[in-house]
Design a protein around this motif. Structure first.
Motif, PDB file in Angstrom:
ATOM      1  N   PHE A  90      27.499  22.964  45.484  1.00 16.34           N
ATOM      2  CA  PHE A  90      27.039  23.689  46.676  1.00 16.34           C
ATOM      3  C   PHE A  90      26.541  25.091  46.324  1.00 16.34           C
ATOM      4  N   ARG A  91      27.139  25.707  45.294  1.00 12.63           N
ATOM      5  CA  ARG A  91      26.723  27.051  44.875  1.00 12.63           C
ATOM      6  C   ARG A  91      25.298  27.066  44.336  1.00 12.63           C
ATOM      7  N   GLY A  92      24.807  25.927  43.889  1.00 20.22           N
ATOM      8  CA  GLY A  92      23.447  25.843  43.380  1.00 20.22           C
ATOM      9  C   GLY A  92      22.397  26.137  44.428  1.00 20.22           C
ATOM     10  N   LEU A  93      22.749  25.914  45.700  1.00 24.04           N
ATOM     11  CA  LEU A  93      21.808  26.212  46.781  1.00 24.04           C
ATOM     12  C   LEU A  93      21.577  27.707  46.920  1.00 24.04           C
ATOM     13  N   TYR A  94      22.544  28.521  46.489  1.00 24.16           N
ATOM     14  CA  TYR A  94      22.444  29.968  46.654  1.00 24.16           C
ATOM     15  C   TYR A  94      22.008  30.676  45.390  1.00 24.16           C
ATOM     16  N   ARG A  95      21.703  29.933  44.348  1.00 26.06           N
ATOM     17  CA  ARG A  95      21.226  30.552  43.116  1.00 26.06           C
ATOM     18  C   ARG A  95      19.903  31.258  43.400  1.00 26.06           C
ATOM     19  N   ILE A 136      20.223  18.948  44.068  1.00 23.59           N
ATOM     20  CA  ILE A 136      20.812  20.246  43.712  1.00 23.59           C
ATOM     21  C   ILE A 136      22.318  20.213  43.941  1.00 23.59           C
ATOM     22  N   ILE A 137      22.741  19.693  45.091  1.00 23.69           N
ATOM     23  CA  ILE A 137      24.178  19.634  45.394  1.00 23.69           C
ATOM     24  C   ILE A 137      24.895  18.712  44.405  1.00 23.69           C
ATOM     25  N   LYS A 138      24.272  17.592  44.055  1.00 24.49           N
ATOM     26  CA  LYS A 138      24.903  16.642  43.141  1.00 24.49           C
ATOM     27  C   LYS A 138      25.011  17.215  41.722  1.00 24.49           C
ATOM     28  N   ASN A 139      23.947  17.881  41.248  1.00 24.46           N
ATOM     29  CA  ASN A 139      23.916  18.346  39.859  1.00 24.46           C
ATOM     30  C   ASN A 139      24.565  19.718  39.668  1.00 24.46           C
ATOM     31  N   GLU A 140      24.385  20.616  40.624  1.00 26.21           N
ATOM     32  CA  GLU A 140      24.855  21.989  40.444  1.00 26.21           C
ATOM     33  C   GLU A 140      25.964  22.384  41.411  1.00 26.21           C
ATOM     34  N   ILE A 150      14.802  16.826  51.509  1.00 26.83           N
ATOM     35  CA  ILE A 150      16.171  16.296  51.597  1.00 26.83           C
ATOM     36  C   ILE A 150      16.632  15.784  50.235  1.00 26.83           C
ATOM     37  N   THR A 151      15.756  15.060  49.547  1.00 31.43           N
ATOM     38  CA  THR A 151      16.096  14.552  48.219  1.00 31.43           C
ATOM     39  C   THR A 151      16.362  15.690  47.247  1.00 31.43           C
ATOM     40  N   SER A 152      15.555  16.734  47.302  1.00 27.60           N
ATOM     41  CA  SER A 152      15.752  17.881  46.421  1.00 27.60           C
ATOM     42  C   SER A 152      17.086  18.569  46.700  1.00 27.60           C
ATOM     43  N   LEU A 153      17.414  18.760  47.964  1.00 23.76           N
ATOM     44  CA  LEU A 153      18.697  19.370  48.315  1.00 23.76           C
ATOM     45  C   LEU A 153      19.867  18.506  47.850  1.00 23.76           C
ATOM     46  N   GLN A 154      19.743  17.204  48.011  1.00 26.33           N
ATOM     47  CA  GLN A 154      20.800  16.312  47.553  1.00 26.33           C
ATOM     48  C   GLN A 154      20.973  16.378  46.039  1.00 26.33           C
TER      49      GLN A 154
END
Length: 76
Positions: free
Chosen positions: A23-28, A17-21, A11-15
């Motif tokens: 929502f599109r960062g999740l699909y990189r 990624i969303i904060k730094n990159e 959960i922390t990692s997903l948060q």
């Protein structure tokens, strides 16, 4: 650093990624993965279609048996 709660690292990692990159960062990296899997999907689909055509020609005799150690046996 690491919490004892199960799943908190994910959960922390997903948060992060969303904060730094965003929502599109999740699909990189999704595009290369899909491109790598396309040949596998093509072979699997072709095999399934071919097997269904063969089994339709011989409805009483065609079957796909799975023996031990996951070896495939075709009987017609």
């Amino acid at each position: 650093m690491f919490s004892s709660r199960s799943g908190s690292i994910i959960i922390t990692s997903l948060q992060n990624i969303i904060k730094n990159e965003g929502f599109r960062g999740l699909y990189r990296g999704l595009s290369p993965t899909i491109l790598a899997l396309l040949p596998n999907w093509a072979v699997s689909t072709t095999f399934c279609i071919s097997f269904h055509k063969i089994s339709a020609q011989y409805p009483q005799r065609a079957y796909l048996g799975v023996k031990s150690y996951m070896t495939w046996e075709f009987k017609f």
